[in-house]
Design a protein around this motif. Sequence first.
Motif, PDB file in Angstrom:
ATOM      1  N   LEU A 104      -8.574   0.757  -0.637  1.00 39.87           N
ATOM      2  CA  LEU A 104      -7.761   0.192  -1.711  1.00 39.87           C
ATOM      3  C   LEU A 104      -8.584  -0.001  -2.980  1.00 39.87           C
ATOM      4  O   LEU A 104      -8.114   0.271  -4.095  1.00 39.87           O
ATOM      5  CB  LEU A 104      -7.147  -1.137  -1.258  1.00 39.87           C
ATOM      6  CG  LEU A 104      -6.028  -1.028  -0.225  1.00 39.87           C
ATOM      7  CD1 LEU A 104      -5.691  -2.403   0.341  1.00 39.87           C
ATOM      8  CD2 LEU A 104      -4.791  -0.393  -0.838  1.00 39.87           C
ATOM      9  N   ALA A 127      -1.820  -5.438  -2.303  1.00 37.86           N
ATOM     10  CA  ALA A 127      -2.250  -5.066  -0.957  1.00 37.86           C
ATOM     11  C   ALA A 127      -3.687  -5.507  -0.710  1.00 37.86           C
ATOM     12  O   ALA A 127      -4.018  -6.017   0.367  1.00 37.86           O
ATOM     13  CB  ALA A 127      -2.108  -3.557  -0.764  1.00 37.86           C
ATOM     14  N   TYR A 128      -4.559  -5.306  -1.710  1.00 42.08           N
ATOM     15  CA  TYR A 128      -5.972  -5.697  -1.562  1.00 42.08           C
ATOM     16  C   TYR A 128      -6.105  -7.209  -1.384  1.00 42.08           C
ATOM     17  O   TYR A 128      -6.917  -7.685  -0.569  1.00 42.08           O
ATOM     18  CB  TYR A 128      -6.775  -5.230  -2.777  1.00 42.08           C
ATOM     19  CG  TYR A 128      -8.261  -5.466  -2.623  1.00 42.08           C
ATOM     20  CD1 TYR A 128      -9.088  -4.500  -2.077  1.00 42.08           C
ATOM     21  CD2 TYR A 128      -8.837  -6.688  -3.015  1.00 42.08           C
ATOM     22  CE1 TYR A 128     -10.448  -4.723  -1.912  1.00 42.08           C
ATOM     23  CE2 TYR A 128     -10.195  -6.927  -2.850  1.00 42.08           C
ATOM     24  CZ  TYR A 128     -10.994  -5.947  -2.296  1.00 42.08           C
ATOM     25  OH  TYR A 128     -12.339  -6.180  -2.135  1.00 42.08           O
ATOM     26  N   ALA A 182       0.833  -1.206   0.000  1.00 47.31           N
ATOM     27  CA  ALA A 182       0.000   0.000   0.000  1.00 47.31           C
ATOM     28  C   ALA A 182       0.867   1.254   0.000  1.00 47.31           C
ATOM     29  O   ALA A 182       0.569   2.229  -0.709  1.00 47.31           O
ATOM     30  CB  ALA A 182      -0.920  -0.014   1.214  1.00 47.31           C
ATOM     31  N   PHE A 199      -1.306  -1.798  -5.355  1.00 44.26           N
ATOM     32  CA  PHE A 199      -2.586  -1.753  -4.644  1.00 44.26           C
ATOM     33  C   PHE A 199      -3.316  -3.088  -4.766  1.00 44.26           C
ATOM     34  O   PHE A 199      -3.982  -3.539  -3.831  1.00 44.26           O
ATOM     35  CB  PHE A 199      -3.455  -0.615  -5.185  1.00 44.26           C
ATOM     36  CG  PHE A 199      -3.021   0.761  -4.756  1.00 44.26           C
ATOM     37  CD1 PHE A 199      -2.697   1.019  -3.425  1.00 44.26           C
ATOM     38  CD2 PHE A 199      -2.928   1.790  -5.671  1.00 44.26           C
ATOM     39  CE1 PHE A 199      -2.297   2.293  -3.028  1.00 44.26           C
ATOM     40  CE2 PHE A 199      -2.538   3.067  -5.278  1.00 44.26           C
ATOM     41  CZ  PHE A 199      -2.220   3.306  -3.948  1.00 44.26           C
TER      42      PHE A 199
END
Length: 627
Positions: free
Chosen positions: A549, A540-541, A518, A537
Amino acid sequence: MAKASAAVPHKTSASRTRWFAAFALALPFVLFGAIELAARALWPAGALPLFVSAPAGNGAWLMANPVVAARWFPGEASPPAPNGEFFRAEKAANGFRVFVLGESSAQGFPYPRTGSFARLLDAALSDALPDREVEVITLGIAATNSYAMLDIVPEVLAQRPDAVLYYGGHNEYVGALGAGSSIKLASSPALTRLFVQLQHLRSVRALNRWVAQRQARRAGEGRGAVDPAAASFMESVTSGRDIVFGDAMYRTGAQQFEENLVRIVQVITGAGVPIYAASVPSNVRDQTPFAAAGNAAARATFDSANAALAAGDSAAARARFVRARDLDVVRFRAPSAFDSVVRRVVQQAGPLAHYVPVSEAFAAAAVVGAPGYDLFLEHVHPNRAGVRLITDRFLHTLLREAPERVAFNSTRLQPMETYEARVAVTPFDERVAHHRVSALAARWPFVPLDRQGDYRGAYLPTNAADTLAFLVAGGARPWEFAKLELARRLESGGDTTQAVAEYVGLAGDQFIFAEPHALAGAALFRARRFAEADAQFAQAYNLAPSAELALVRAQIAGGRQEWSEAVQQLELARRFDPARADILYQLALAQSLAGNLPAAQETARLLQRSNPQYPQLPKLLSTLGVR
């Protein structure tokens, strides 16, 4: 009848004697078994498995045990640690998994762990195997040798590797349990291997640990915490004895290397796994024979090599440089004979064993065929050019002699410099390596004992980045935290490009955690590198889904006018808070731009019912034709 009845007491007595003898023989084993069970119950930390669960992922990821080297360093409070590299606890169905066995050179020292050749190889193989999930994990550990590598092979095979790479040999004499080491279990390789196996018994390990710690205290060798940068660890593992070329200790070291390597290759190939064993180069042109009274012959040969080089006789110079290395009585560099051992063992092992000519590649790339500071940082640890060269040789051997049922697509491969950029070894990481090498070079055996210096005690950092690198090199600051702190400092100071490199390097290393991805994504977004930001991203999601996000990914998709993708991301964001006004507003707009007016109108009505005072609502309703 009297004779027959008289024989009964005799038979009973013989039976009792046999039972007593059996009980007497079994009693020590029973007692030892009880002691072992008690040791396992009372000392669970003494198990020392090679792999443990990673600190995230709820058991889905494994990593090398940070204290596994206590197996071979029983008297050390802080034994050298392997890299904290993550891999799946359950190998993916399409996985291609490779383990690297070796010492500090395989570990990537003196660079942080992103600087190992395993990371470059992982990047290259990921391109060559686009449909496979590639994992290349290095198990290199400083100050260990073939005894440790042989010890961990069964645990490595339990993780179902598709290939094992071997890059070692420099520590055979002075690494833990080596012929010239201060940490020793026996004088012969066979007995040492037996004792290493016995230490898998918890009671034996506890006894050996107790004895080793008592001996260290008596000798005044209790050094407290070992320097994580290993700047003085070389001093602690050597017995201090000169190992003269061809003498008994020299022959023992060569014997242990060959015997252990034969066993390593046999066990791995016996499990149906290919092994790629490399020759190991070292700095012969620029590394003067080490500081030792017995090195007169080595120094004379080294001087003669320089004289030949000055006279333009490159062939004689190279031969003499190599000879000087082989004569060096301080054996922190593998002698030439070890390359012959690797070739011989591989040739005799069958089709699953492959020779990787790394030493030959270094000679071909070096000035006058004698590697020096053009490829090395000091005596054995390669610089970035050397790391790329090692990677290249392993890669091309894998491509040429691929594991069974593995089809590499070599047309997808990029120049090695591309992979260097991908793993993001930054100037900060280079500075960490500089401080580690400088601290190493100020100590024996690089200088005589009476001229040792204290680099860390005397050095004054020049700026914030140098301060952080200096702290990391000395073990006073974790690399991950220092890298994050530096990235924030750089970004606040306007150096966005370098800040992004630090964030991306951290995210690539700590890929099982959402936050580094992130942070890297946010930095890339601010730098307007939207495609790269979206990739961060997305990772990270996948690790920690959140509305924020999904929203930022929708914003990136909208910027590309990919409205269907934007709608998909906004629907994901909506799951976290179905009535959140800004999500509904953006979703209605994206749906209309994607050409789905009825869906946009329905979303607008939902916003009207849940948040009738939302400021942008009247214009949205008017635009969409909703009363």
